[in-house]
Design a protein around this motif. Structure first.
Motif, PDB file in Angstrom:
ATOM      1  N   PHE A 124       0.801  -1.226   0.000  1.00 51.07           N
ATOM      2  CA  PHE A 124       0.000   0.000   0.000  1.00 51.07           C
ATOM      3  C   PHE A 124       0.839   1.284   0.000  1.00 51.07           C
ATOM      4  CE2 PHE A 124      -2.810  -3.177   1.998  1.00 51.07           C
ATOM      5  CZ  PHE A 124      -3.838  -3.142   1.059  1.00 51.07           C
ATOM      6  N   ASN A 125       2.136   1.175   0.260  1.00 53.99           N
ATOM      7  CA  ASN A 125       2.936   2.389   0.402  1.00 53.99           C
ATOM      8  C   ASN A 125       4.171   2.471  -0.495  1.00 53.99           C
ATOM      9  OD1 ASN A 125       1.706   3.808   2.973  1.00 53.99           O
ATOM     10  ND2 ASN A 125       1.832   1.622   3.438  1.00 53.99           N
ATOM     11  N   ASP A 126       4.740   1.344  -0.872  1.00 50.64           N
ATOM     12  CA  ASP A 126       5.968   1.382  -1.682  1.00 50.64           C
ATOM     13  C   ASP A 126       6.053   0.109  -2.513  1.00 50.64           C
ATOM     14  OD1 ASP A 126       8.109   2.849  -2.484  1.00 50.64           O
ATOM     15  OD2 ASP A 126       9.160   2.828  -0.581  1.00 50.64           O
ATOM     16  N   ASN A 127       5.011  -0.145  -3.322  1.00 48.19           N
ATOM     17  CA  ASN A 127       4.937  -1.445  -3.992  1.00 48.19           C
ATOM     18  C   ASN A 127       5.946  -1.606  -5.128  1.00 48.19           C
ATOM     19  OD1 ASN A 127       3.807   0.169  -5.940  1.00 48.19           O
ATOM     20  ND2 ASN A 127       1.976  -1.057  -6.227  1.00 48.19           N
ATOM     21  N   TYR A 128       6.638  -0.530  -5.481  1.00 44.00           N
ATOM     22  CA  TYR A 128       7.685  -0.668  -6.497  1.00 44.00           C
ATOM     23  C   TYR A 128       8.667  -1.767  -6.108  1.00 44.00           C
ATOM     24  CZ  TYR A 128      12.101  -0.003  -8.837  1.00 44.00           C
ATOM     25  OH  TYR A 128      13.268  -0.240  -9.522  1.00 44.00           O
ATOM     26  N   TYR A 129       8.982  -1.853  -4.819  1.00 45.64           N
ATOM     27  CA  TYR A 129       9.987  -2.817  -4.383  1.00 45.64           C
ATOM     28  C   TYR A 129       9.490  -4.247  -4.431  1.00 45.64           C
ATOM     29  CZ  TYR A 129      13.208   0.840  -3.492  1.00 45.64           C
ATOM     30  OH  TYR A 129      14.059   1.884  -3.697  1.00 45.64           O
ATOM     31  N   LEU A 130       8.184  -4.447  -4.355  1.00 47.31           N
ATOM     32  CA  LEU A 130       7.629  -5.781  -4.561  1.00 47.31           C
ATOM     33  C   LEU A 130       7.706  -6.150  -6.033  1.00 47.31           C
ATOM     34  CD1 LEU A 130       4.505  -5.615  -2.220  1.00 47.31           C
ATOM     35  CD2 LEU A 130       6.728  -6.678  -1.750  1.00 47.31           C
ATOM     36  N   TYR A 131       7.350  -5.185  -6.888  1.00 46.95           N
ATOM     37  CA  TYR A 131       7.488  -5.418  -8.325  1.00 46.95           C
ATOM     38  C   TYR A 131       8.933  -5.726  -8.683  1.00 46.95           C
ATOM     39  CZ  TYR A 131       2.879  -4.088 -10.114  1.00 46.95           C
ATOM     40  OH  TYR A 131       1.553  -4.064 -10.436  1.00 46.95           O
ATOM     41  N   MET A 132       9.862  -4.960  -8.120  1.00 45.61           N
ATOM     42  CA  MET A 132      11.270  -5.095  -8.447  1.00 45.61           C
ATOM     43  C   MET A 132      11.776  -6.501  -8.156  1.00 45.61           C
ATOM     44  SD  MET A 132      14.492  -3.063  -6.779  1.00 45.61           S
ATOM     45  CE  MET A 132      14.231  -3.929  -5.226  1.00 45.61           C
ATOM     46  N   LEU A 133      11.345  -7.079  -7.035  1.00 48.16           N
ATOM     47  CA  LEU A 133      11.809  -8.415  -6.673  1.00 48.16           C
ATOM     48  C   LEU A 133      11.459  -9.433  -7.747  1.00 48.16           C
ATOM     49  CD1 LEU A 133      10.897  -8.515  -2.869  1.00 48.16           C
ATOM     50  CD2 LEU A 133      13.180  -8.310  -3.863  1.00 48.16           C
ATOM     51  N   VAL A 134      10.239  -9.339  -8.279  1.00 50.15           N
ATOM     52  CA  VAL A 134       9.810 -10.292  -9.308  1.00 50.15           C
ATOM     53  C   VAL A 134      10.375  -9.913 -10.672  1.00 50.15           C
ATOM     54  CG1 VAL A 134       7.837 -11.391 -10.432  1.00 50.15           C
ATOM     55  CG2 VAL A 134       7.684 -10.726  -8.032  1.00 50.15           C
ATOM     56  N   GLN A 135      10.195  -8.658 -11.064  1.00 46.74           N
ATOM     57  CA  GLN A 135      10.539  -8.247 -12.420  1.00 46.74           C
ATOM     58  C   GLN A 135      12.039  -8.245 -12.684  1.00 46.74           C
ATOM     59  OE1 GLN A 135       8.498  -4.495 -12.297  1.00 46.74           O
ATOM     60  NE2 GLN A 135       6.797  -5.280 -13.488  1.00 46.74           N
ATOM     61  N   ASP A 136      12.796  -7.670 -11.785  1.00 50.08           N
ATOM     62  CA  ASP A 136      14.228  -7.524 -12.034  1.00 50.08           C
ATOM     63  C   ASP A 136      15.026  -8.766 -11.659  1.00 50.08           C
ATOM     64  OD1 ASP A 136      13.723  -5.021 -12.931  1.00 50.08           O
ATOM     65  OD2 ASP A 136      14.389  -3.973 -11.139  1.00 50.08           O
ATOM     66  N   TYR A 137      14.616  -9.438 -10.580  1.00 54.19           N
ATOM     67  CA  TYR A 137      15.441 -10.529 -10.062  1.00 54.19           C
ATOM     68  C   TYR A 137      14.799 -11.905 -10.192  1.00 54.19           C
ATOM     69  CZ  TYR A 137      17.870  -6.548  -8.078  1.00 54.19           C
ATOM     70  OH  TYR A 137      18.534  -5.356  -7.927  1.00 54.19           O
ATOM     71  N   GLY A 138      13.503 -11.943 -10.524  1.00 49.65           N
ATOM     72  CA  GLY A 138      12.835 -13.230 -10.693  1.00 49.65           C
ATOM     73  C   GLY A 138      12.549 -13.953  -9.392  1.00 49.65           C
ATOM     74  N   TYR A 139      12.575 -13.215  -8.268  1.00 46.78           N
ATOM     75  CA  TYR A 139      12.270 -13.838  -6.979  1.00 46.78           C
ATOM     76  C   TYR A 139      10.763 -13.797  -6.732  1.00 46.78           C
ATOM     77  CZ  TYR A 139      11.520 -14.411  -2.015  1.00 46.78           C
ATOM     78  OH  TYR A 139      11.030 -14.833  -0.810  1.00 46.78           O
ATOM     79  N   TYR A 140      10.236 -14.855  -6.126  1.00 45.00           N
ATOM     80  CA  TYR A 140       8.818 -14.852  -5.782  1.00 45.00           C
ATOM     81  C   TYR A 140       8.536 -15.907  -4.726  1.00 45.00           C
ATOM     82  CZ  TYR A 140       8.558 -19.072  -8.608  1.00 45.00           C
ATOM     83  OH  TYR A 140       8.750 -20.339  -9.101  1.00 45.00           O
ATOM     84  N   ASN A 141       7.412 -15.709  -4.062  1.00 42.25           N
ATOM     85  CA  ASN A 141       6.771 -16.749  -3.259  1.00 42.25           C
ATOM     86  C   ASN A 141       5.289 -16.675  -3.603  1.00 42.25           C
ATOM     87  OD1 ASN A 141       5.616 -14.625  -1.724  1.00 42.25           O
ATOM     88  ND2 ASN A 141       7.430 -14.561  -0.421  1.00 42.25           N
ATOM     89  N   ASN A 142       4.476 -17.498  -3.006  1.00 48.49           N
ATOM     90  CA  ASN A 142       3.069 -17.582  -3.408  1.00 48.49           C
ATOM     91  C   ASN A 142       2.319 -16.267  -3.216  1.00 48.49           C
ATOM     92  OD1 ASN A 142       3.277 -20.220  -4.239  1.00 48.49           O
ATOM     93  ND2 ASN A 142       2.690 -21.072  -2.252  1.00 48.49           N
ATOM     94  N   GLU A 143       2.482 -15.617  -2.056  1.00 49.72           N
ATOM     95  CA  GLU A 143       1.748 -14.381  -1.794  1.00 49.72           C
ATOM     96  C   GLU A 143       2.209 -13.251  -2.707  1.00 49.72           C
ATOM     97  OE1 GLU A 143       2.261 -12.999   2.193  1.00 49.72           O
ATOM     98  OE2 GLU A 143       4.428 -12.727   2.010  1.00 49.72           O
ATOM     99  N   LEU A 144       3.496 -13.227  -2.998  1.00 50.64           N
ATOM    100  CA  LEU A 144       4.027 -12.177  -3.868  1.00 50.64           C
ATOM    101  C   LEU A 144       3.524 -12.355  -5.293  1.00 50.64           C
ATOM    102  CD1 LEU A 144       5.802  -9.735  -4.274  1.00 50.64           C
ATOM    103  CD2 LEU A 144       7.805 -11.232  -4.388  1.00 50.64           C
ATOM    104  N   LEU A 145       3.541 -13.586  -5.795  1.00 53.56           N
ATOM    105  CA  LEU A 145       3.044 -13.831  -7.155  1.00 53.56           C
ATOM    106  C   LEU A 145       1.558 -13.540  -7.259  1.00 53.56           C
ATOM    107  CD1 LEU A 145       4.604 -16.977  -8.860  1.00 53.56           C
ATOM    108  CD2 LEU A 145       4.998 -14.562  -9.304  1.00 53.56           C
ATOM    109  N   GLU A 146       0.793 -13.941  -6.258  1.00 53.22           N
ATOM    110  CA  GLU A 146      -0.651 -13.685  -6.297  1.00 53.22           C
ATOM    111  C   GLU A 146      -0.930 -12.192  -6.387  1.00 53.22           C
ATOM    112  OE1 GLU A 146      -4.695 -14.573  -3.644  1.00 53.22           O
ATOM    113  OE2 GLU A 146      -2.774 -15.455  -3.063  1.00 53.22           O
ATOM    114  N   TYR A 147      -0.195 -11.405  -5.634  1.00 48.36           N
ATOM    115  CA  TYR A 147      -0.361  -9.947  -5.675  1.00 48.36           C
ATOM    116  C   TYR A 147       0.020  -9.381  -7.042  1.00 48.36           C
ATOM    117  CZ  TYR A 147       0.755  -5.021  -4.951  1.00 48.36           C
ATOM    118  OH  TYR A 147       0.834  -3.653  -5.085  1.00 48.36           O
ATOM    119  N   ILE A 148       1.165  -9.783  -7.559  1.00 53.16           N
ATOM    120  CA  ILE A 148       1.631  -9.281  -8.860  1.00 53.16           C
ATOM    121  C   ILE A 148       0.683  -9.708  -9.977  1.00 53.16           C
ATOM    122  CG2 ILE A 148       3.495  -9.392 -10.557  1.00 53.16           C
ATOM    123  CD1 ILE A 148       4.200  -7.708  -8.151  1.00 53.16           C
TER     124      ILE A 148
END
Length: 345
Positions: A124-148
């Motif tokens: 809700f406040n700085d979601n760029y960094y959640l996007y960055m984890l998946v988009q730039d580095y390919g890192y994910y877990n279930n909750e992160l992927l569901e959100y993205i």
């Protein structure tokens, strides 16, 4: 006099270095205090190394500096060129552009502990960094992927959506299809339209700095789409047929390579080849989730509507360049429709 001047300059330079080092140390101490004051538990050595390796693909034992950037060449052109800095000795991550201290703390808590409250704060406040984890580095877990996935579902045409499925795994990985992420998306949203033009054509046409096995990765995507449609008893598979018509040599390439051992792709492609060898002409028709699509005067969604075309109605494709295709309807009207509304029989 000259020796005195050199001596004075040396003292000034040395004094400046001391001030600079003191300033850096004060900033470092300040960051550590912020983390402590917000109940951040600095990870043990093994956990720290494990998470940096898992999330960013870096073995910190191979890095001699205490601090180092997790900087990679951006997948998206003109993407921000700031990335986290790892503080090896102090065991935390930082950048210069966190919105506030809580974002800074939350990012560390999420990277090292997958903390739920930190995740919600970043959402809700700085979601760029959640996007960055998946988009730039390919890192994910279930909750992160569901959100993205929920974030990109309504607009798969954006480069941000593209970079979820195509990119590096870790800082040292190649830029290629992230097969597991792509398959999870198809499984979660089986009704979604996958853009052949946006996702697949650039790989075949080598219009991007792709570092994977182009042909194999395209075969993987096509096989997945065919499996999806067959489970739902839908025939034909528009994205696959589009590519076979636009790139007939690619169909030959698949045959020469035994369809990369993808059984669904093989059976579908061979049926397609038999169809191509017959005298039956290619037929195009309209298919839209709304039950109809608008024929536009110009190549944009705000242009004047020339005609509404119902699902199943046959059309003639006059020009299929770009994402807005020039077609002619059975009423002899000409205009543009968005390409993924046109299917092949």
């Amino acid at each position: 006099m000259k020796k005195v001047l050199i001596f004075l300059l040396t003292i000034i330079s040395f004094s400046s270095c001391i001030k600079h080092n003191n300033k850096d140390q004060n900033m470092l101490n300040n960051k550590i205090e912020i983390l402590k004051n917000n109940n951040f538990e600095f990870p043990e050595d093994n956990l720290f190394k494990e998470r940096i390796k898992l999330v960013f693909g870096v073995n910190i034992d191979s890095v001699f500096s205490n601090e180092f950037y997790l900087e990679i060449k951006p997948i998206i052109p003109d993407a921000p060129d700031f990335y986290p800095t790892v503080y090896k000795k102090e065991k935390y991550l930082d950048t210069d552009n966190f919105t506030n201290d809580l974002s800074f703390v939350s990012f560390n808590k999420y990277v090292f502990y997958e903390d739920k409250m930190a995740f919600n704060y970043l959402k809700f406040n700085d979601n760029y960094y959640l996007y960055m984890l998946v988009q730039d580095y390919g890192y994910y877990n279930n909750e992160l992927l569901e959100y993205i996935f929920k974030e990109i579902k309504n607009d798969l045409e954006t480069p941000f959506a593209y970079s979820v499925f195509f990119g590096r795994i870790g800082i040292h990985g190649n830029w290629e299809l992230r097969k597991e992420i792509f398959q999870k998306y198809i499984n979660q949203y089986p009704d979604v339209n996958i853009s052949a033009t946006s996702f697949i054509a650039p790989i075949i046409e080598e219009k991007n700095p792709y570092e994977g096995n182009r042909e194999y990765d395209v075969a993987f995507i096509l096989n997945l789409l065919i499996e999806r449609n067959q489970k739902k008893d839908i025939y034909p598979v528009g994205e696959v047929d589009y590519l076979f018509i636009k790139y007939p040599n690619f169909l030959k390439h698949l045959k020469n390579n035994n369809y990369y051992s993808f059984p669904k792709l093989k059976s579908y492609s061979e049926n397609q080849s038999d169809s191509d060898n017959s005298d039956n002409p290619i037929e195009y028709y309209i298919q839209d989730p709304d039950g109809f699509t608008n024929l536009r005067k110009e190549k944009n969604s705000k242009s004047e509507i020339v005609q509404q075309i119902k699902n199943g109605e046959k059309v003639e494709v006059l020009n299929e360049e770009g994402k807005w295709w020039l077609i002619k309807t059975q009423k002899e009207k000409q205009g543009y429709v968005y390409y993924d509304r046109v299917k092949v029989k």
